[in-house]
Motif scaffolding. Structure first.
Motif, PDB file in Angstrom:
ATOM      1  N   LEU A 244     104.961  52.713  80.305  1.00 18.45           N
ATOM      2  CA  LEU A 244     103.598  52.540  80.817  1.00 18.45           C
ATOM      3  C   LEU A 244     102.623  52.320  79.668  1.00 18.45           C
ATOM      4  CD1 LEU A 244     101.806  52.656  83.415  1.00 18.45           C
ATOM      5  CD2 LEU A 244     101.437  55.052  82.860  1.00 18.45           C
ATOM      6  N   LEU A 245     102.768  53.069  78.585  1.00 14.03           N
ATOM      7  CA  LEU A 245     101.880  52.914  77.431  1.00 14.03           C
ATOM      8  C   LEU A 245     102.095  51.581  76.725  1.00 14.03           C
ATOM      9  CD1 LEU A 245     102.024  56.529  75.986  1.00 14.03           C
ATOM     10  CD2 LEU A 245     100.177  55.477  77.278  1.00 14.03           C
ATOM     11  N   GLN A 246     103.265  51.011  76.837  1.00 16.49           N
ATOM     12  CA  GLN A 246     103.557  49.696  76.257  1.00 16.49           C
ATOM     13  C   GLN A 246     103.164  48.563  77.214  1.00 16.49           C
ATOM     14  OE1 GLN A 246     104.764  49.256  73.148  1.00 16.49           O
ATOM     15  NE2 GLN A 246     104.805  51.453  72.843  1.00 16.49           N
ATOM     16  N   GLU A 247     102.569  48.930  78.342  1.00 16.22           N
ATOM     17  CA  GLU A 247     102.141  47.989  79.391  1.00 16.22           C
ATOM     18  C   GLU A 247     103.304  47.170  79.945  1.00 16.22           C
ATOM     19  OE1 GLU A 247      98.835  45.756  77.867  1.00 16.22           O
ATOM     20  OE2 GLU A 247      97.567  47.537  77.795  1.00 16.22           O
ATOM     21  N   ARG A 248     104.483  47.808  80.042  1.00 20.21           N
ATOM     22  CA  ARG A 248     105.651  47.149  80.616  1.00 20.21           C
ATOM     23  C   ARG A 248     106.047  47.774  81.945  1.00 20.21           C
ATOM     24  NH1 ARG A 248     108.012  46.839  74.774  1.00 20.21           N
ATOM     25  NH2 ARG A 248     108.651  48.972  75.155  1.00 20.21           N
TER      26      ARG A 248
END
Length: 183
Positions: free
Chosen positions: A68-72
């Motif tokens: 989620l933090l890597q926007e994946r």
């Protein structure tokens, strides 16, 4: 009263005594509850000290934020783990602080997204190594790492896919910071 009925009563009394002793022993052992934080997510933990205090069991429920933090990923994953930790060394650093070095094996499962993959079921074995400081005010702080070797099952377009769980080793050296209240 027949011998068969007497035998049933004796078994019931014996079972009650064993359960009562087990519950009393479990209740008298120190326990902790708290939270853990890392780059990969945050969670709640419950710790229960076993026998003479040279080992403890920790159960954790964690929101996996790594993808989620890597926007994946559109949402965080959910991971549950159980580790049996052995205290390798314990020393008193001051009058009110005790340090413990611990390590142990465990199991892990959950529904999360793997590295650049799709969401799915994850399960595997977990190792844990860390240090914990226990303070006199019933607060403890810990720092640990937890590599995971496991599998990840996801639903591909027309079939189920089972692959090696990559995030288990990619984030294995990311430290986990814990804060717990002992009671």
């Amino acid at each position: 009263m027949t011998a068969i009925n007497m035998s049933k009563y004796l078994k019931l009394i014996l079972l009650s005594a064993v359960l009562s002793t087990a519950l009393q022993t479990a209740y008298s052992q120190p326990k902790s509850v708290g939270a853990s934080f890392s780059y990969t997510g945050f969670g709640i933990v419950y710790e229960h000290v076993l026998k003479e205090g040279n080992s403890f069991v920790e159960v954790g429920l964690k929101a996996d934020m790594s993808e989620l933090l890597q926007e994946r990923a559109p949402y965080p994953g959910l991971i549950c783990s159980l580790t049996w930790n052995i205290v390798l060394k314990e020393w008193k650093t001051s009058e009110d602080t005790v340090m413990k070095l611990f390590a142990g094996p465990g199991i892990i499962t959950g529904y999360t997204q793997d590295h650049r993959g799709k969401p799915g079921l994850m399960f595997g074995m977990k190792g844990r190594f860390g240090v914990e400081a226990e303070f006199i005010r019933n607060i403890s702080l810990s720092l640990s790492i937890s590599p995971v070797i496991g599998s990840h099952i996801s639903d591909e377009l027309d079939h189920m896919s089972m692959r090696y769980y990559k995030n288990g080793l990619i984030y294995s050296l990311v430290p986990d910071i814990g804060i717990k209240y002992r009671f």
